[in-house]
Design a protein around this motif. Sequence first.
Motif, short mmCIF file in Angstrom:
data_model
loop_
_atom_site.label_atom_id
_atom_site.label_comp_id
_atom_site.label_asym_id
_atom_site.label_seq_id
_atom_site.Cartn_x
_atom_site.Cartn_y
_atom_site.Cartn_z
N PHE A 51 1.30 -0.88 0.12
CA PHE A 51 -0.13 0.21 0.21
C PHE A 51 1.17 1.09 -0.26
CE2 PHE A 51 -2.43 2.87 2.85
CZ PHE A 51 -3.55 3.54 1.78
N GLY A 54 2.22 2.04 -3.32
CA GLY A 54 1.47 2.43 -4.73
C GLY A 54 1.29 1.11 -4.94
N GLN A 55 1.36 0.07 -4.82
CA GLN A 55 1.18 -1.28 -5.52
C GLN A 55 -0.02 -2.06 -5.10
OE1 GLN A 55 5.57 -2.54 -4.62
NE2 GLN A 55 5.33 -4.25 -6.18
N MET A 56 -0.99 -1.32 -4.11
CA MET A 56 -2.28 -1.77 -3.38
C MET A 56 -3.11 -0.87 -3.83
SD MET A 56 -2.96 -4.33 -0.38
CE MET A 56 -3.53 -6.48 -0.84
N GLN A 57 -4.26 -1.10 -3.85
CA GLN A 57 -5.73 0.41 -3.19
C GLN A 57 -6.24 -0.02 -2.24
OE1 GLN A 57 -5.55 3.15 -5.56
NE2 GLN A 57 -3.29 1.40 -6.43
N LEU A 58 -6.55 0.57 -1.37
CA LEU A 58 -6.85 0.37 -0.36
C LEU A 58 -8.03 -0.57 -0.18
CD1 LEU A 58 -6.78 2.15 2.17
CD2 LEU A 58 -9.06 4.42 1.82
N PRO A 59 -9.12 -0.40 -0.84
CA PRO A 59 -10.76 -1.08 -0.81
C PRO A 59 -9.63 -2.91 -0.71
CG PRO A 59 -10.45 -0.28 -2.79
CD PRO A 59 -9.39 0.75 -2.45
N PHE A 60 -8.53 -3.37 -1.08
CA PHE A 60 -7.74 -4.26 -1.07
C PHE A 60 -6.91 -4.46 -0.07
CE2 PHE A 60 -8.03 -3.81 -6.47
CZ PHE A 60 -8.65 -5.36 -5.63
N VAL A 61 -6.74 -3.33 0.40
CA VAL A 61 -5.88 -3.19 2.42
C VAL A 61 -7.38 -3.77 2.80
CG1 VAL A 61 -4.90 -1.75 3.90
CG2 VAL A 61 -4.49 -1.37 1.44
#
Length: 215
Positions: A51, A54-61
């Motif tokens: 996260f 920048g490789q993971m977006q918030l909904p996935f977190v």
Amino acid sequence: LPLFDRLERRIVDGEREGLSSDLDAAMERTPPLAIINDTLLSGMKTVGELFGSGQMQLPFVLQSAEVMKVAVSHLEPHMEAADADGKGRIVLATVKGDVHDIGKNLVDIILSNNGYDVVNLGIKQPITSILDAAEGERADVIGMSGLLVKSTVVMKDNLHEITARGLAERYPVLLGGAALTRAFVETDLAVTYPGQVHYARDAFEGLRLMDDIMA
Ligand code: B1M
């Protein structure tokens, strides 16, 4: 993937299917706390790194956080509880403006399982609510968690408020969360707080500090 790698992967991927059976299989080999510490938290660490870069977006977190919570509640009933209840009472909260509660809830589990009464107020708690609860519940200690950098400022303000109300000597304070550092707590915060203020790097240090405070 081997079982423990797969479990860690489930946290990173936010994958809930098959989680319970993997956790049950893991518990046949390792105590539940070790599964949390060695496997699940390592998955959350990866989530944080992805996260942050920048490789993971918030909904996935959020999905990962949910799977983490489901996993911890699956393991919790299997943890050994200490028999000695009533060792002391702590009011625990995530500070105003901050929604992160996975770490705080782990602290709750570790302390509760080791004989402490924990009054868990939840997230985004203003200092007025924390102090009302501490007074109403006759707490021995106030515990605050925060993961955002701005939460460190909130914690500083909260300590000022406790001091302004003349309650600093009454309540030792335990602080934790990824935004804090030991140096910040033990120098910046401690110098202006007339009472005890302690930094816990993780839930186990939190337990050790509670034992010291209540000794
Ligand atoms: Co957020 N988030 N998040 N997030 N999130 C962080 C904290 C961040 C570092 C990620 C990053 O950029 N790399 C970053 C903060 C940056 C900063 O402040 N400079 C961040 C951000 C930016 C945000 C949002 C602003 C994102 C947005 O909306 N654009 C937003 C904030 C909303 C708000 O709070 N107002 C946000 C939201 C979320 C989710 C809702 C998606 C979710 C939280 C879900 C939940 O908690 N219910 C989430 C998550 C999961 C994270 C990361 C990836 C993981 C946090 C976590 O659960 N870790 C996190 C990255 C990171 O921390 N590196 C990140 C596992 C947990 C067990 O660790 O909480 O540190 P931790 O607890 C440890 C110790 O710290 C200690 O014990 C625990 C374990 O032993 N401890 C205590 C904690 N509290 C303690 C209290 C004690 C004693 C010990 O005594 C009282």
